[in-house]
Design a protein around this motif. Structure first.
Motif, PDB file in Angstrom:
ATOM      1  N   VAL A 220       0.867  -1.180   0.000  1.00 25.84           N
ATOM      2  CA  VAL A 220       0.000   0.000   0.000  1.00 25.84           C
ATOM      3  C   VAL A 220       0.903   1.229   0.000  1.00 25.84           C
ATOM      4  CG1 VAL A 220      -1.949   1.175   1.059  1.00 25.84           C
ATOM      5  CG2 VAL A 220      -1.661  -1.291   1.381  1.00 25.84           C
ATOM      6  N   THR A 221       0.764   2.051  -1.019  1.00 26.80           N
ATOM      7  CA  THR A 221       1.646   3.202  -1.159  1.00 26.80           C
ATOM      8  C   THR A 221       0.898   4.345  -1.831  1.00 26.80           C
ATOM      9  OG1 THR A 221       3.846   3.879  -1.918  1.00 26.80           O
ATOM     10  CG2 THR A 221       2.578   2.493  -3.418  1.00 26.80           C
ATOM     11  N   SER A 222       1.549   5.481  -1.908  1.00 21.47           N
ATOM     12  CA  SER A 222       0.951   6.631  -2.584  1.00 21.47           C
ATOM     13  C   SER A 222       0.833   6.357  -4.079  1.00 21.47           C
ATOM     14  CB  SER A 222       1.804   7.872  -2.349  1.00 21.47           C
ATOM     15  OG  SER A 222       1.409   8.925  -3.198  1.00 21.47           O
ATOM     16  N   ALA A 223      -0.163   6.923  -4.689  1.00 23.83           N
ATOM     17  CA  ALA A 223      -0.361   6.745  -6.128  1.00 23.83           C
ATOM     18  C   ALA A 223       0.875   7.173  -6.923  1.00 23.83           C
ATOM     19  CB  ALA A 223      -1.580   7.550  -6.588  1.00 23.83           C
ATOM     20  N   GLN A 224       1.618   8.152  -6.414  1.00 29.99           N
ATOM     21  CA  GLN A 224       2.782   8.646  -7.156  1.00 29.99           C
ATOM     22  C   GLN A 224       3.979   7.694  -7.077  1.00 29.99           C
ATOM     23  OE1 GLN A 224       4.628  12.242  -5.521  1.00 29.99           O
ATOM     24  NE2 GLN A 224       3.641  11.831  -3.558  1.00 29.99           N
TER      25      GLN A 224
ATOM     26  N   ASN B 110      -1.558  -6.151  -6.838  1.00 29.36           N
ATOM     27  CA  ASN B 110      -1.287  -6.140  -5.396  1.00 29.36           C
ATOM     28  C   ASN B 110      -0.611  -4.853  -4.935  1.00 29.36           C
ATOM     29  OD1 ASN B 110      -2.156  -8.765  -5.691  1.00 29.36           O
ATOM     30  ND2 ASN B 110      -0.487  -9.691  -4.540  1.00 29.36           N
ATOM     31  N   ILE B 111      -0.308  -3.951  -5.857  1.00 30.62           N
ATOM     32  CA  ILE B 111       0.260  -2.650  -5.491  1.00 30.62           C
ATOM     33  C   ILE B 111      -0.904  -1.669  -5.402  1.00 30.62           C
ATOM     34  CG2 ILE B 111       1.984  -0.909  -6.005  1.00 30.62           C
ATOM     35  CD1 ILE B 111       3.223  -3.627  -5.671  1.00 30.62           C
ATOM     36  N   LEU B 112      -1.277  -1.297  -4.196  1.00 26.78           N
ATOM     37  CA  LEU B 112      -2.491  -0.520  -3.961  1.00 26.78           C
ATOM     38  C   LEU B 112      -2.159   0.965  -3.835  1.00 26.78           C
ATOM     39  CD1 LEU B 112      -4.226  -2.865  -1.359  1.00 26.78           C
ATOM     40  CD2 LEU B 112      -4.014  -3.101  -3.848  1.00 26.78           C
ATOM     41  N   ALA B 113      -2.875   1.789  -4.598  1.00 26.11           N
ATOM     42  CA  ALA B 113      -2.586   3.221  -4.682  1.00 26.11           C
ATOM     43  C   ALA B 113      -3.511   4.027  -3.779  1.00 26.11           C
ATOM     44  CB  ALA B 113      -2.722   3.694  -6.124  1.00 26.11           C
ATOM     45  N   GLU B 114      -2.910   4.696  -2.789  1.00 23.37           N
ATOM     46  CA  GLU B 114      -3.670   5.624  -1.951  1.00 23.37           C
ATOM     47  C   GLU B 114      -3.704   6.996  -2.641  1.00 23.37           C
ATOM     48  OE1 GLU B 114      -2.971   4.778   2.622  1.00 23.37           O
ATOM     49  OE2 GLU B 114      -1.061   5.023   1.582  1.00 23.37           O
TER      50      GLU B 114
END
Length: 353
Positions: free
Chosen positions: A60-64, A80-84
């Motif tokens: 879970v990480t920032s969209a950027q 599985n790489i989730l964009a906040e």
């Protein structure tokens, strides 16, 4: 059991205390801070290669930072790489990934970990986590990992055990970052552990906890579960995420839960939260100085951290207990004793441009 084990890596922070090397464009978790050839994020992913399959790791990480995460960990599925879309601290982050994991596998057991910690004893770490997984898999328990303190540290939160004699025992209380005298008393007491920010629980347990302690957010994720793993998911997250409270899992849930346990960890651990923490874990000269460049020349110095580009010639004379860092067109010279002010320095420097 390996197929039922999932990992959530929280990788959305900006690492502002490592400014000017760590920036919003590329924060410290995606940098090779230790000169090992791998970033802190990559080391975190590697630590779990014996515990779970790469397809069971969620980030879970920032969209950027999505492209950076995909580039540095290509073995993890893109889904599985989730964009906040915005930063909302650890509670919404853990909830988002947990609801997705539950949809994949209702029997899942989950480990939550930060992405920027240093854990050098990989095998001992894996053994500890495996024991923790065995504890939570059939038990309605939230397990947190506690580190034996070896110094009176004021920069960490603490966990108080009900009984200091148990390897895994009930939590009596969470303690916020203490002053130095309180930290000394914690060190002498024996029942206090550093809070490593690593948690273990079953999907069933953590979903129930969100329903109990954060019911409004839980309803949002429950109602939106049909869009997970579809092309509508990101639009849903972009819409609802800004409405969530900016709150940590500690404040929102752990300090209230009655099924909270702590496991003593015996592996070497550092959260690498400051330049001083990096200095402690880096190779040092006989004078105690840590230097990143062969073109840095030091005279009458001691216990400094000098982090400068290889293409710059740097001469430092007479400094002791200082941080000297040049990166991204910024030169920082700061006493190690005042490094908690780096966030403020960063803010003022950014506003002056």
């Amino acid at each position: 059991m390996k197929s039922d084990t999932f990992v959530i890596i929280m990788a959305g922070g900006v690492g502002s205390r490592f400014w000017p090397v760590s920036t919003e464009k590329k924060p410290k978790q995606f940098l090779d801070m230790l000169g090992t050839g791998k970033t802190l994020f990559q080391h975190t992913v590697d630590r779990f290669n014996e515990i779970c399959y790469s397809r069971n790791i969620f980030v879970v990480t920032s969209a950027q930072y999505i492209d950076i995460a995909l580039e540095q960990a290509p073995e993890i599925p893109e889904s599985n790489i989730l964009a906040e879309p915005v930063m909302r601290n650890t509670a919404p982050c853990i909830a988002y990934a947990s609801y997705k994991i539950r949809k994949l596998n209702p029997k899942a057991n989950i480990i939550v970990t930060p992405s920027d910690h240093l854990i050098e004893q990989k095998q001992l770490f894996q053994q500890t986590l495996q024991k923790g997984l065995n504890f939570v898999k059939d038990k309605d328990a939230i397990l947190t990992i506690g580190i034996h303190p070896h110094r009176p540290e004021t920069g960490f939160g603490y966990i108080q055990m009900k009984s200091a004699d148990e390897e895994i025992g009930e939590v009596k209380a969470f303690k916020e970052k203490p002053d130095i005298e309180t930290a000394k008393s914690y060190l002498e007491g024996g029942e206090y552990l550093w809070n490593a920010g690593i948690f273990l629980f079953s999907a069933k347990t953590i979903i129930r906890a969100f329903e109990t302690y954060m019911p409004a957010m839980a309803r949002v994720f429950e109602n939106g579960s049909d869009v997970f793993f579809t092309d509508k998911e990101q639009g849903f997250i972009d819409l609802v995420y800004p409405t969530f409270e900016n709150i940590s899992i500690d404040y929102s849930m752990l300090e209230k839960a009655n099924n909270l346990y702590v496991q003593k960890a015996h592996f070497d651990w550092s959260d690498l939260g400051t330049w001083s923490a990096l200095w402690e874990k880096s190779a040092r000269s006989y004078t105690g100085d840590t230097v990143s460049s062969e073109n840095a020349y030091l005279y009458e110095t001691s216990n400094n951290i000098i982090h400068v580009p290889e293409d710059k010639v740097v001469v430092v004379q007479g400094l002791s207990e200082y941080i000297v860092v040049e990166s991204n067109n910024v030169l920082l010279i700061c006493s190690k004793g005042e490094e908690q002010r780096i966030k403020a320095f960063r803010h003022r420097a950014s506003n002056s441009k």
